[in-house]
Design a protein around this motif. Structure first.
Motif, PDB file in Angstrom:
ATOM      1  N   UNK A 220       0.802  -1.217   0.000  1.00 49.53           N
ATOM      2  CA  UNK A 220       0.000   0.000   0.000  1.00 49.53           C
ATOM      3  C   UNK A 220       0.839   1.274   0.000  1.00 49.53           C
ATOM      4  N   UNK A 221       2.149   1.130   0.201  1.00 50.25           N
ATOM      5  CA  UNK A 221       2.965   2.320   0.429  1.00 50.25           C
ATOM      6  C   UNK A 221       2.985   3.288  -0.753  1.00 50.25           C
ATOM      7  N   UNK A 222       2.963   2.753  -1.972  1.00 51.69           N
ATOM      8  CA  UNK A 222       2.990   3.635  -3.137  1.00 51.69           C
ATOM      9  C   UNK A 222       1.656   4.338  -3.361  1.00 51.69           C
ATOM     10  N   UNK A 223       0.633   3.952  -2.629  1.00 57.36           N
ATOM     11  CA  UNK A 223      -0.679   4.588  -2.762  1.00 57.36           C
ATOM     12  C   UNK A 223      -0.868   5.714  -1.752  1.00 57.36           C
ATOM     13  N   UNK A 224       0.084   5.875  -0.852  1.00 58.51           N
ATOM     14  CA  UNK A 224      -0.036   6.858   0.219  1.00 58.51           C
ATOM     15  C   UNK A 224       0.935   8.011   0.000  1.00 58.51           C
ATOM     16  N   UNK A 225       0.484   9.244   0.195  1.00 57.03           N
ATOM     17  CA  UNK A 225       1.383  10.389   0.007  1.00 57.03           C
ATOM     18  C   UNK A 225       2.285  10.587   1.207  1.00 57.03           C
ATOM     19  N   UNK A 226       3.400  11.222   0.976  1.00 61.51           N
ATOM     20  CA  UNK A 226       4.298  11.591   2.064  1.00 61.51           C
ATOM     21  C   UNK A 226       4.219  13.098   2.272  1.00 61.51           C
ATOM     22  N   UNK A 227       4.071  13.491   3.521  1.00 66.08           N
ATOM     23  CA  UNK A 227       4.069  14.919   3.822  1.00 66.08           C
ATOM     24  C   UNK A 227       5.434  15.516   3.508  1.00 66.08           C
ATOM     25  N   UNK A 228       5.425  16.698   2.930  1.00 63.62           N
ATOM     26  CA  UNK A 228       6.682  17.369   2.617  1.00 63.62           C
ATOM     27  C   UNK A 228       7.417  17.718   3.903  1.00 63.62           C
ATOM     28  N   UNK A 229       8.745  17.724   3.878  1.00 64.35           N
ATOM     29  CA  UNK A 229       9.506  18.024   5.095  1.00 64.35           C
ATOM     30  C   UNK A 229       9.358  19.483   5.508  1.00 64.35           C
ATOM     31  N   UNK A 230       9.709  19.754   6.765  1.00 63.93           N
ATOM     32  CA  UNK A 230       9.647  21.118   7.276  1.00 63.93           C
ATOM     33  C   UNK A 230      10.672  21.992   6.565  1.00 63.93           C
ATOM     34  N   UNK A 231      10.315  23.254   6.393  1.00 63.50           N
ATOM     35  CA  UNK A 231      11.194  24.227   5.744  1.00 63.50           C
ATOM     36  C   UNK A 231      11.576  25.286   6.768  1.00 63.50           C
TER      37      UNK A 231
END
Length: 272
Positions: free
Chosen positions: A127-138
């Protein structure tokens, strides 16, 4: 067992509330929220049958999904904002600035939709490729020192041509709990189904102004923050799990409700 094929990223966009619909707003964290700082984001995955080709999805469904999402974010605007980390000992807060947005990923997959959406055991990694990753802190410098901003939500729509679509959501826990996310998703689905008619929203709209009503006489927020200055990303830990879908019938849900009502009457003398 079918495995998830390599995804093909079609586009990455930003979806914001309608221009001028939400003013710049700052929301404090409560001591309930602070305990979730640095924790892995919520991840939810929804499957929908969609027996149409890619061209139909791109020309018809995708534009309406983005429009309905924009209208939904007008009501849930903090999710388009950022979690701001000021210099210690200040407490982080949520900030929405006009123009802030949710990252919206659109992918295509050749995997077996029925396998992934089925009611049998599947490996978690599928399922991992179906889930988005939050962008890192800037990080950025201001007159008061260095601050970091981290997005609170990301959404990914994956198309399985002529089979279905999945909608994956990554959600920072400090912005709300599971019930909050369910409220957001139901509102988005209602607006999408009604083709943008906001009168379809039957549930009460979220009230973000009531956060300052939560008192903290024991100073728990400061105590929790002392343990949270060093944040680490927990989402990259290796996971060896299976995921099984449990289907609950309406009759079973009603039975659970009746059991809860009966228990409340026995313990408290009245229904909940």
């Amino acid at each position: 067992m079918a495995t998830l094929a390599e995804r093909c990223t079609k586009m990455v966009e930003d979806v914001s509330p309608p221009p001028g619909s939400v003013p710049t707003t700052s929301l404090p964290l409560t001591f309930f929220d602070i305990q979730f700082l640095g924790s892995s984001p919520f991840q939810r995955l929804f499957f929908y049958e969609f027996p149409h080709p890619t061209s139909y999805f791109m020309q018809t469904t995708l534009p309406s999904l983005k429009t309905s999402l924009s209208l939904t974010l007008q009501r849930f605007f903090p999710f388009a904002g950022n979690l701001v980390f000021p210099a210690p000992p200040q407490i982080p807060y949520i900030l929405y600035t006009q123009g802030d947005s949710v990252s919206f990923f659109v992918n295509e997959s050749t995997a077996d939709f029925s396998h992934l959406a089925g009611d049998h055991a599947r490996h978690f990694q599928e399922f991992q490729l179906l889930l988005p990753k939050l962008l890192p802190a800037i990080a950025s410098k201001t007159s008061s020192g260095c601050i970091q901003k981290m997005p609170l939500m990301a959404i990914q729509v994956t198309l399985f041509p002529n089979q279905g679509i999945s909608i994956g959501v990554g959600f920072c826990h400090v912005a709300g709990d599971g019930r909050t996310l369910a409220h957001f998703m139901k509102s988005w689905a209602s607006i999408q189904q009604s083709q943008g008619d906001l009168t379809c929203l039957n549930n009460p709209l979220p009230d973000f102004s009531s956060r300052d009503l939560i008192e903290d006489p024991l100073g728990l927020a400061s105590l929790f923050m002392k343990r949270k200055w060093n944040f680490e990303d927990l989402s990259n830990n290796p996971i060896k799990k299976l995921r099984i879908t449990c289907t609950i019938k309406r009759s079973q849900v009603e039975l659970l409700k009746d059991l809860i009502k009966k228990g409340c009457v026995e313990d408290n003398g009245s229904e909940p």
